[in-house]
Motif scaffolding. Structure first.
Motif, PDB file in Angstrom:
ATOM      1  N   GLN A 120      14.343   4.292 -11.139  1.00 31.37           N
ATOM      2  CA  GLN A 120      14.983   4.526 -12.436  1.00 31.37           C
ATOM      3  C   GLN A 120      14.156   3.818 -13.490  1.00 31.37           C
ATOM      4  OE1 GLN A 120      19.057   3.265 -12.576  1.00 31.37           O
ATOM      5  NE2 GLN A 120      19.278   3.732 -14.738  1.00 31.37           N
ATOM      6  N   SER A 121      13.632   4.592 -14.404  1.00 34.22           N
ATOM      7  CA  SER A 121      12.869   4.010 -15.503  1.00 34.22           C
ATOM      8  C   SER A 121      13.819   3.393 -16.508  1.00 34.22           C
ATOM      9  CB  SER A 121      12.010   5.081 -16.175  1.00 34.22           C
ATOM     10  OG  SER A 121      11.090   5.594 -15.248  1.00 34.22           O
ATOM     11  N   THR A 122      13.275   2.646 -17.413  1.00 42.65           N
ATOM     12  CA  THR A 122      14.090   1.987 -18.426  1.00 42.65           C
ATOM     13  C   THR A 122      14.704   3.004 -19.379  1.00 42.65           C
ATOM     14  OG1 THR A 122      14.080   0.217 -20.063  1.00 42.65           O
ATOM     15  CG2 THR A 122      12.166   1.661 -20.030  1.00 42.65           C
ATOM     16  N   ASP A 123      15.815   2.644 -19.983  1.00 41.57           N
ATOM     17  CA  ASP A 123      16.354   3.484 -21.045  1.00 41.57           C
ATOM     18  C   ASP A 123      15.620   3.136 -22.337  1.00 41.57           C
ATOM     19  OD1 ASP A 123      17.480   0.962 -21.111  1.00 41.57           O
ATOM     20  OD2 ASP A 123      19.350   1.629 -21.999  1.00 41.57           O
ATOM     21  N   LEU A 124      15.534   4.091 -23.219  1.00 40.94           N
ATOM     22  CA  LEU A 124      14.796   3.908 -24.465  1.00 40.94           C
ATOM     23  C   LEU A 124      15.778   3.928 -25.633  1.00 40.94           C
ATOM     24  CD1 LEU A 124      11.888   6.364 -23.645  1.00 40.94           C
ATOM     25  CD2 LEU A 124      11.914   3.886 -23.351  1.00 40.94           C
ATOM     26  N   LYS A 125      15.721   2.890 -26.466  1.00 36.77           N
ATOM     27  CA  LYS A 125      16.580   2.804 -27.646  1.00 36.77           C
ATOM     28  C   LYS A 125      15.751   2.308 -28.818  1.00 36.77           C
ATOM     29  CE  LYS A 125      20.152   0.218 -26.916  1.00 36.77           C
ATOM     30  NZ  LYS A 125      21.333  -0.546 -26.500  1.00 36.77           N
ATOM     31  N   ALA A 126      15.743   3.062 -29.890  1.00 37.62           N
ATOM     32  CA  ALA A 126      14.945   2.706 -31.056  1.00 37.62           C
ATOM     33  C   ALA A 126      15.442   1.435 -31.724  1.00 37.62           C
ATOM     34  CB  ALA A 126      14.935   3.856 -32.061  1.00 37.62           C
ATOM     35  N   ASP A 127      16.729   1.137 -31.624  1.00 40.34           N
ATOM     36  CA  ASP A 127      17.267  -0.060 -32.271  1.00 40.34           C
ATOM     37  C   ASP A 127      17.482  -1.199 -31.276  1.00 40.34           C
ATOM     38  OD1 ASP A 127      19.355   1.049 -30.869  1.00 40.34           O
ATOM     39  OD2 ASP A 127      20.843   0.768 -32.462  1.00 40.34           O
ATOM     40  N   GLY A 128      16.940  -1.065 -30.053  1.00 34.63           N
ATOM     41  CA  GLY A 128      17.113  -2.095 -29.025  1.00 34.63           C
ATOM     42  C   GLY A 128      16.162  -3.260 -29.200  1.00 34.63           C
ATOM     43  N   ASN A 129      16.506  -4.362 -28.568  1.00 37.60           N
ATOM     44  CA  ASN A 129      15.704  -5.575 -28.642  1.00 37.60           C
ATOM     45  C   ASN A 129      15.524  -6.172 -27.248  1.00 37.60           C
ATOM     46  OD1 ASN A 129      14.258  -7.628 -29.804  1.00 37.60           O
ATOM     47  ND2 ASN A 129      16.042  -8.831 -30.367  1.00 37.60           N
ATOM     48  N   GLU A 130      15.649  -5.332 -26.213  1.00 37.36           N
ATOM     49  CA  GLU A 130      15.572  -5.822 -24.843  1.00 37.36           C
ATOM     50  C   GLU A 130      14.213  -5.505 -24.221  1.00 37.36           C
ATOM     51  OE1 GLU A 130      17.978  -3.265 -25.449  1.00 37.36           O
ATOM     52  OE2 GLU A 130      19.527  -4.642 -26.134  1.00 37.36           O
ATOM     53  N   ILE A 131      13.947  -6.159 -23.120  1.00 36.25           N
ATOM     54  CA  ILE A 131      12.746  -5.894 -22.331  1.00 36.25           C
ATOM     55  C   ILE A 131      12.992  -4.640 -21.504  1.00 36.25           C
ATOM     56  CG2 ILE A 131      11.388  -6.764 -20.379  1.00 36.25           C
ATOM     57  CD1 ILE A 131      11.815  -9.552 -21.483  1.00 36.25           C
ATOM     58  N   ALA A 132      11.960  -3.838 -21.312  1.00 40.73           N
ATOM     59  CA  ALA A 132      12.056  -2.635 -20.495  1.00 40.73           C
ATOM     60  C   ALA A 132      12.168  -3.034 -19.023  1.00 40.73           C
ATOM     61  CB  ALA A 132      10.834  -1.747 -20.720  1.00 40.73           C
ATOM     62  N   ILE A 133      13.232  -2.586 -18.365  1.00 40.67           N
ATOM     63  CA  ILE A 133      13.487  -2.908 -16.962  1.00 40.67           C
ATOM     64  C   ILE A 133      13.470  -1.615 -16.160  1.00 40.67           C
ATOM     65  CG2 ILE A 133      15.170  -3.828 -15.313  1.00 40.67           C
ATOM     66  CD1 ILE A 133      14.075  -6.018 -17.026  1.00 40.67           C
ATOM     67  N   GLU A 134      12.714  -1.614 -15.055  1.00 41.77           N
ATOM     68  CA  GLU A 134      12.716  -0.475 -14.148  1.00 41.77           C
ATOM     69  C   GLU A 134      13.339  -0.892 -12.822  1.00 41.77           C
ATOM     70  OE1 GLU A 134       8.660   0.734 -13.963  1.00 41.77           O
ATOM     71  OE2 GLU A 134       7.992  -1.085 -12.975  1.00 41.77           O
ATOM     72  N   THR A 135      13.913   0.080 -12.128  1.00 40.45           N
ATOM     73  CA  THR A 135      14.679  -0.191 -10.920  1.00 40.45           C
ATOM     74  C   THR A 135      14.166   0.676  -9.777  1.00 40.45           C
ATOM     75  OG1 THR A 135      16.629  -0.625 -12.274  1.00 40.45           O
ATOM     76  CG2 THR A 135      17.008  -0.213  -9.951  1.00 40.45           C
ATOM     77  N   ALA A 136      14.078   0.088  -8.597  1.00 44.34           N
ATOM     78  CA  ALA A 136      13.743   0.836  -7.379  1.00 44.34           C
ATOM     79  C   ALA A 136      14.814   0.545  -6.338  1.00 44.34           C
ATOM     80  CB  ALA A 136      12.369   0.427  -6.850  1.00 44.34           C
ATOM     81  N   GLU A 137      15.213   1.599  -5.632  1.00 48.58           N
ATOM     82  CA  GLU A 137      16.204   1.444  -4.570  1.00 48.58           C
ATOM     83  C   GLU A 137      15.522   1.742  -3.239  1.00 48.58           C
ATOM     84  OE1 GLU A 137      20.385   3.516  -3.313  1.00 48.58           O
ATOM     85  OE2 GLU A 137      20.021   3.120  -5.448  1.00 48.58           O
ATOM     86  N   PHE A 138      15.596   0.783  -2.336  1.00 49.29           N
ATOM     87  CA  PHE A 138      14.975   0.898  -1.020  1.00 49.29           C
ATOM     88  C   PHE A 138      16.041   1.174   0.031  1.00 49.29           C
ATOM     89  CE2 PHE A 138      11.881  -1.598  -3.315  1.00 49.29           C
ATOM     90  CZ  PHE A 138      10.656  -1.265  -2.761  1.00 49.29           C
ATOM     91  N   VAL A 139      15.764   2.112   0.930  1.00 51.19           N
ATOM     92  CA  VAL A 139      16.573   2.285   2.130  1.00 51.19           C
ATOM     93  C   VAL A 139      15.796   1.664   3.289  1.00 51.19           C
ATOM     94  CG1 VAL A 139      17.749   4.360   1.342  1.00 51.19           C
ATOM     95  CG2 VAL A 139      15.642   4.570   2.610  1.00 51.19           C
ATOM     96  N   HIS A 140      16.508   1.249   4.299  1.00 49.54           N
ATOM     97  CA  HIS A 140      15.849   0.590   5.417  1.00 49.54           C
ATOM     98  C   HIS A 140      16.688   0.805   6.675  1.00 49.54           C
ATOM     99  CE1 HIS A 140      18.744  -2.762   5.131  1.00 49.54           C
ATOM    100  NE2 HIS A 140      18.687  -2.496   3.848  1.00 49.54           N
ATOM    101  N   GLU A 141      16.123   0.449   7.807  1.00 50.38           N
ATOM    102  CA  GLU A 141      16.798   0.657   9.081  1.00 50.38           C
ATOM    103  C   GLU A 141      17.543  -0.576   9.575  1.00 50.38           C
ATOM    104  OE1 GLU A 141      13.799   2.103  11.717  1.00 50.38           O
ATOM    105  OE2 GLU A 141      13.611   4.006  10.627  1.00 50.38           O
ATOM    106  N   LYS A 142      17.054  -1.747   9.247  1.00 55.66           N
ATOM    107  CA  LYS A 142      17.681  -2.970   9.750  1.00 55.66           C
ATOM    108  C   LYS A 142      17.352  -4.113   8.822  1.00 55.66           C
ATOM    109  CE  LYS A 142      18.164  -6.017  13.613  1.00 55.66           C
ATOM    110  NZ  LYS A 142      18.114  -6.238  15.025  1.00 55.66           N
ATOM    111  N   LEU A 143      18.315  -5.001   8.632  1.00 60.06           N
ATOM    112  CA  LEU A 143      18.122  -6.195   7.801  1.00 60.06           C
ATOM    113  C   LEU A 143      18.328  -7.413   8.687  1.00 60.06           C
ATOM    114  CD1 LEU A 143      17.673  -7.204   4.872  1.00 60.06           C
ATOM    115  CD2 LEU A 143      20.148  -7.249   4.620  1.00 60.06           C
ATOM    116  N   SER A 144      17.410  -8.368   8.595  1.00 56.36           N
ATOM    117  CA  SER A 144      17.538  -9.603   9.370  1.00 56.36           C
ATOM    118  C   SER A 144      17.157 -10.781   8.496  1.00 56.36           C
ATOM    119  CB  SER A 144      16.651  -9.550  10.621  1.00 56.36           C
ATOM    120  OG  SER A 144      15.299  -9.391  10.253  1.00 56.36           O
ATOM    121  N   ILE A 145      17.620 -11.954   8.897  1.00 58.44           N
ATOM    122  CA  ILE A 145      17.278 -13.197   8.208  1.00 58.44           C
ATOM    123  C   ILE A 145      16.352 -13.990   9.100  1.00 58.44           C
ATOM    124  CG2 ILE A 145      18.149 -15.382   7.293  1.00 58.44           C
ATOM    125  CD1 ILE A 145      20.690 -13.987   6.495  1.00 58.44           C
ATOM    126  N   ALA A 146      15.217 -14.391   8.539  1.00 59.69           N
ATOM    127  CA  ALA A 146      14.235 -15.182   9.302  1.00 59.69           C
ATOM    128  C   ALA A 146      14.371 -16.633   8.943  1.00 59.69           C
ATOM    129  CB  ALA A 146      12.827 -14.684   9.020  1.00 59.69           C
TER     130      ALA A 146
END
Length: 146
Positions: A120-146
């Motif tokens: 998901q790319s950042t939203d664009l607003k002409a009157d905004g004052n925020e930093i552009a944030i992009e988002t990625a969603e990962f799928v995976h098969e297994k999660l573990s803690i090392a």
């Protein structure tokens, strides 16, 4: 010496040989489904509960948009859409490490065979004052803690 809880703002995210400088990571969830069972000949009127399959949420990674790295998430994602593996593998381990004040990993989550399913790319607003944030969603098969 006193011990303190770990701060959650100092972490590192890597996928394969790429390191992402991120602002937020979410979805580090572990869950086990429950199997309910009751035999027809049981003389007690309740179901027994047994552990079932493990279930994991998708991991969402957010980061600031940079001109020199603006297509990094997209390039990873495009490999999964068209299955353009060739020499590269589009699946890889996604590693999230919480770091201490010496920049050493204290807790490490490892998502096995992860790949980007959504960007998901950042939203664009002409009157905004925020930093552009992009988002990625990962799928995976297994999660573990090392």
């Amino acid at each position: 010496m006193a011990t303190y809880p770990l701060p959650k703002f100092h972490f590192k995210v890597t996928h394969g040989d790429a390191e992402f400088n991120c602002t937020e990571v979410s979805g580090l969830d572990f869950e086990r489904e429950i199997i309910e069972y009751r035999a027809g000949a049981d003389n007690v009127y309740y179901k027994s509960k047994q552990p079932g399959l493990e279930k994991y949420s998708n991991i969402t990674v957010k980061r600031g948009s940079f001109a020199d790295k603006s297509k990094e998430f997209y390039n990873q994602w495009i490999k999964t859409v068209f299955f353009q593996e060739g020499e590269e593998q589009y699946r890889g381990d996604l590693t999230i490490s919480m770091l201490d004040e010496k920049h050493e990993p204290v807790i490490t989550w490892k998502a096995q065979n992860a790949y980007i399913t959504k960007i998901q790319s950042t939203d664009l607003k002409a009157d905004g004052n925020e930093i552009a944030i992009e988002t990625a969603e990962f799928v995976h098969e297994k999660l573990s803690i090392a």
